[in-house]
Write a protein that holds these residues in place. Structure first.
Motif, PDB file in Angstrom:
ATOM      1  N   LYS A 158       0.924  -1.007  -0.372  1.00 16.75           N
ATOM      2  CA  LYS A 158       0.062  -0.147  -0.256  1.00 16.75           C
ATOM      3  C   LYS A 158       0.500   1.452   0.301  1.00 16.75           C
ATOM      4  N   VAL A 159       1.752   1.320   0.782  1.00 22.29           N
ATOM      5  CA  VAL A 159       3.209   2.145   1.168  1.00 22.29           C
ATOM      6  C   VAL A 159       3.318   2.352  -0.384  1.00 22.29           C
ATOM      7  N   PHE A 160       3.720   1.679  -1.213  1.00 21.06           N
ATOM      8  CA  PHE A 160       4.359   1.540  -2.275  1.00 21.06           C
ATOM      9  C   PHE A 160       2.952   2.393  -3.549  1.00 21.06           C
ATOM     10  N   VAL A 161       2.169   1.635  -3.514  1.00 21.45           N
ATOM     11  CA  VAL A 161       1.840   2.296  -4.601  1.00 21.45           C
ATOM     12  C   VAL A 161       1.131   3.374  -3.858  1.00 21.45           C
ATOM     13  N   TYR A 162       1.103   4.434  -2.812  1.00 18.78           N
ATOM     14  CA  TYR A 162       0.731   5.156  -2.474  1.00 18.78           C
ATOM     15  C   TYR A 162       1.526   6.672  -3.222  1.00 18.78           C
ATOM     16  N   CYS A 163       3.074   5.896  -2.548  1.00 18.72           N
ATOM     17  CA  CYS A 163       4.197   6.427  -3.038  1.00 18.72           C
ATOM     18  C   CYS A 163       4.640   6.652  -5.376  1.00 18.72           C
ATOM     19  N   VAL A 164       4.086   5.377  -5.854  1.00 17.22           N
ATOM     20  CA  VAL A 164       4.017   5.405  -6.760  1.00 17.22           C
ATOM     21  C   VAL A 164       2.664   6.792  -7.454  1.00 17.22           C
ATOM     22  N   SER A 165       1.883   6.425  -7.165  1.00 17.59           N
ATOM     23  CA  SER A 165       0.598   7.222  -7.535  1.00 17.59           C
ATOM     24  C   SER A 165       0.873   9.374  -7.106  1.00 17.59           C
ATOM     25  N   ALA A 166       1.742   9.593  -5.491  1.00 13.78           N
ATOM     26  CA  ALA A 166       1.754  10.397  -5.676  1.00 13.78           C
ATOM     27  C   ALA A 166       2.988  10.815  -6.052  1.00 13.78           C
ATOM     28  N   ALA A 167       3.988   9.678  -6.785  1.00 13.98           N
ATOM     29  CA  ALA A 167       5.131  10.188  -7.748  1.00 13.98           C
ATOM     30  C   ALA A 167       4.637  11.097  -9.458  1.00 13.98           C
ATOM     31  N   LEU A 168       3.280  10.338 -10.104  1.00 14.09           N
ATOM     32  CA  LEU A 168       3.013  10.139 -10.660  1.00 14.09           C
ATOM     33  C   LEU A 168       1.668  11.585 -10.911  1.00 14.09           C
ATOM     34  N   ALA A 169       1.269  11.953  -9.868  1.00 10.97           N
ATOM     35  CA  ALA A 169       0.688  13.754  -9.327  1.00 10.97           C
ATOM     36  C   ALA A 169       1.890  14.335  -9.030  1.00 10.97           C
ATOM     37  N   GLY A 170       3.262  14.510  -8.272  1.00  8.43           N
ATOM     38  CA  GLY A 170       3.989  15.095  -9.018  1.00  8.43           C
ATOM     39  C   GLY A 170       4.845  15.688 -10.738  1.00  8.43           C
ATOM     40  N   VAL A 171       4.694  14.441 -11.093  1.00  2.00           N
ATOM     41  CA  VAL A 171       5.158  15.364 -12.369  1.00  2.00           C
ATOM     42  C   VAL A 171       4.065  15.928 -13.375  1.00  2.00           C
ATOM     43  N   ALA A 172       3.318  15.248 -12.657  1.00  5.68           N
ATOM     44  CA  ALA A 172       1.824  15.790 -13.751  1.00  5.68           C
ATOM     45  C   ALA A 172       2.376  17.289 -13.702  1.00  5.68           C
ATOM     46  N   GLY A 173       2.103  18.096 -11.957  1.00  2.00           N
ATOM     47  CA  GLY A 173       2.847  19.103 -11.400  1.00  2.00           C
ATOM     48  C   GLY A 173       3.832  20.008 -11.835  1.00  2.00           C
ATOM     49  N   GLY A 174       4.466  19.294 -12.323  1.00  2.00           N
ATOM     50  CA  GLY A 174       5.946  19.684 -13.195  1.00  2.00           C
ATOM     51  C   GLY A 174       5.398  19.907 -14.215  1.00  2.00           C
ATOM     52  N   LEU A 175       4.674  18.933 -15.010  1.00  2.00           N
ATOM     53  CA  LEU A 175       4.549  19.586 -16.782  1.00  2.00           C
ATOM     54  C   LEU A 175       3.675  20.147 -16.688  1.00  2.00           C
ATOM     55  N   PHE A 176       2.291  20.882 -15.653  1.00  2.00           N
ATOM     56  CA  PHE A 176       1.239  20.937 -15.461  1.00  2.00           C
ATOM     57  C   PHE A 176       1.906  22.549 -15.886  1.00  2.00           C
TER      58      PHE A 176
END
Lengths: 358, 306
Positions: free
Chosen positions: A232-250
């Protein structure tokens, strides 16, 4: 079925790659923004659709990613070396927190690392104690409140309610240039492709099976000898990383970030995108993000008052009538059509066979 | 002399903290009842507060235009039961039309009730306009009680008394009346209560109406603390959620303690530093607390896993 899904991905990406050819520049810029959201939606699909954890706080990870990149852009846009809003609060020396963000490579990696670290800490402390379901959702929502008040309150460091804006260049290249915008668009499409490929690979792998097993019965997974906490921690971190990438590109394409964009309402809207598209499908998350946001920009351009009614109704509709989203709807319609065709074929065969039998 | 002044500040902060706690308690009780009973977390609960506040505002408008001048001061007393009835009716309709399809789907129910919340806010915006409206405090609530150099504002005293009355009423209802006992029974063991002839569907609808009604009363109290706007409920609802988490499910005693703790901590930290820091500190403390007691202050022990 497998061929259908493969061809739908192919169609989607061909459409996205050709979009700049036939869409107006303004629409392409909008689409680029929606593609950033689609990257984030894939992350939410992994954690909510596949693992069954509803996070109402992904706006924070999105915002952190965006702020990391925005800090670099702001520093590059400030000839004095100190962002303008700090000057208004009477700060003459750059705060220590900002100093490393003058380096673009540091800023870009921080856009992923900072959200992941936050997710790691919060995820570890909540999932370890088997805090789940509604409790986790509420805690993740409280996280949003904490960060939004922090970002608004610490105005001299974060720019307050206005956030960070008025950027000019990245790596010395002007961001408003039309060519640069197009290149950024294609970079976003590339990132989305990578994200989708990664998510598909993850869900097909053994780890992905375990994620779904956790959704269906966490305790059974525990009894089988796996530790659900680390997954669960792993998948939470993965989705946080994707959100971070999205934010940077945004932030590179839209050119601004403010606490308002990471608040409670945007965070829960992110979940809605996935719900509209189909929470159990990565394809659904992508088209859900694009379609819901297109609808939003259409409605808020033409009927701004009506939009909130529509949004509220959409939440209720998606939960009550179509829990599997548009993808589920498409699938059931498709099945109905194919079964009708089969039935008809059968009838035709019987019809033709009729005279011979009698 | 300096020590005396510090004591006064502490005493008045303590009083402010207690009155804020009692206000939060009123909100959290409604949530705790419905969550304990049906495992439905009502995200639209904040809007029941908003509706309660607007009902108070409307009552004030009606009194100022149709009632004799000397009656105006008593509009507030009338508005409390009206707000309770109106929000309870809305809660009952909500349960009948939407919530009953969402039992055993706690996460989905959060999303659906959030949708309801957006619609209610937009309705309020359409009727009353987006800007905040101010409710005029009745004159008998102006001023304060003087106790040895500490002034206790009547408004806040009134909120304390109001919450005390609500708590007593709730206690009597839940433990001394047949309907309330049925509600307690369903909270403890739904299937067994159903086997013994309790109409659980009716109990659920009643509980939802009761919870919403308490939210409406909280809305009345809110008008004494500040202006009223369409999104006013959202500001307090997150704190109320935290209280429910801190207190543990299905236990009103836990909710009571949770409300007092969160109210006092946020008031004192806010006084010592700023509202921003208070939010961060309270959140960090809750996460730390959950490391020690993951299921809240008071949780029902059970051997069941899921």
């Amino acid at each position: 079925m497998k061929n259908i899904s493969r061809s739908s991905y192919a169609l989607l990406f061909i459409f996205l790659l050709c979009a700049p050819l036939f869409l107006h520049d303004f629409r392409v810029a909008l689409l680029a923004k929606f593609l950033c959201f689609a990257i984030l939606a894939v992350g939410i699909c992994l954690i909510w659709g596949y693992t069954g954890i509803l996070s109402l706080g992904h706006g924070v990870f999105f915002g952190l990613g965006a702020y990391c990149v925005a800090m670099y852009l702001k520093l590059e846009a400030s000839p004095t070396g100190i962002p303008d809003f700090m000057g208004w609060s009477g700060i003459v020396e750059l705060p220590g927190l900002w100093k490393p963000f003058a380096n673009p490579y540091f800023a870009i990696s921080a856009a992923v690392i900072v959200p992941v670290l936050l997710a790691l800490v919060l995820g570890y402390f909540t999932f370890k104690n088997r805090i789940r379901g509604v409790y986790f959702s509420l805690i993740s929502q409280a996280l949003v409140v904490v960060f939004v008040t922090l970002f608004i309150g610490k105005q001299e460091i974060t720019g307050g309610t206005n956030g960070l804006t008025n950027f000019s260049t990245a790596f010395g290249i002007s961001l408003t240039n039309r060519g640069v915008q197009q290149v950024l668009y294609f970079i976003t499409v590339g990132f989305l492709l990578l994200t989708v490929a990664f998510a598909l690979w993850l869900t097909k792998s053994r780890a992905g099976k375990l994620l779904m097993a956790i959704r269906e019965g966490e305790n059974r997974v525990r009894f089988l000898g796996y530790n659900p906490t680390s997954f669960k921690v792993f998948v939470y971190c993965v989705s946080a990383a994707l959100a971070g990438v999205a934010g940077g590109l945004f932030v590179l394409q839209v050119g601004m970030i403010s606490p308002e964009m990471m608040g409670i309402i945007p965070s829960i809207e992110m979940v809605l995108w996935v719900a509209v598209g189909g929470r159990y499908s990565i394809f659904g998350a992508v088209i859900g993000a694009i379609l819901t946001n297109s609808a939003k920009s259409f409605f808020s351009e033409s009927y701004p008052d009506f939009w909130l009614f529509f949004l509220g109704g959409l939440f209720i509709l998606v939960v009550l009538v179509m829990p599997n989203g548009l993808v589920g709807l498409g699938k059931s319609v498709g099945e109905k059509i194919t079964s009708r065709i089969k039935k008809k074929e059968k009838e035709d065969v019987q019809h033709e066979a009729g005279p011979y039998v009698s | 002399m300096k020590g005396g002044a510090a004591m006064e500040i502490w005493a008045s902060q303590l009083f402010n903290g207690l009155s804020y706690s009692s206000f939060l308690l009123l909100i959290a009780l409604g949530l705790a009842i419905t969550f304990g009973l049906m495992k439905v977390m009502n995200m639209a609960h904040g809007d029941m507060i908003m509706i309660g506040a607007y009902v108070t505002y409307s009552t004030q408008l009606i009194f100022s235009s149709f009632m004799p001048q000397n009656m105006f001061d008593y509009y507030f007393l009338f508005s409390i039961p009206i707000a309770f009835v109106v929000t309870a009716c809305i809660g009952w309709i909500l349960e009948k039309s939407l919530i009953q399809f969402l039992y055993n789907r706690p996460l989905d129910s959060m999303l659906a009730t959030w949708g309801v919340s957006l619609i209610l806010q937009q309705i309020a915006r359409t009727i009353f306009g987006a800007p905040n409206v101010a409710v005029k405090t009745p004159s008998w609530l102006d001023g304060g009680l003087q106790i040895a150099a500490v002034t206790l504002p009547y408004k806040r005293l009134f909120i304390l008394v109001l919450v005390g009355l609500c708590l007593t009423g709730l206690y009597v209802y839940l433990y001394r009346t047949a309907a309330g006992r049925r509600m307690t029974a369903v909270t403890l063991n739904r299937q067994m209560a159903s086997c013994l002839g309790v109409n659980t569907r009716k109990v659920d609808a009643g509980a939802f109406a009761l919870g919403s009604g308490l939210g409406g009363v909280a809305g009345c109290a809110l008008t004494l603390l500040g202006p009223v706007g369409p999104t006013v409920g959202t500001n307090y609802i997150i704190d109320a959620f935290m209280i429910v988490i801190l207190g543990g499910i299905g236990n009103l005693k836990g909710t009571l303690i949770g409300a007092v703790v969160i109210g006092l901590i946020s008031t004192f930290v806010e006084f010592g530093s700023s509202a921003t820091i208070a939010k961060v500190v309270v959140f960090a403390l809750i996460i730390l607390f959950l490391q020690w007691k993951p299921f809240g202050l008071i949780s029902t022990r059970s051997r069941a896993l899921d």
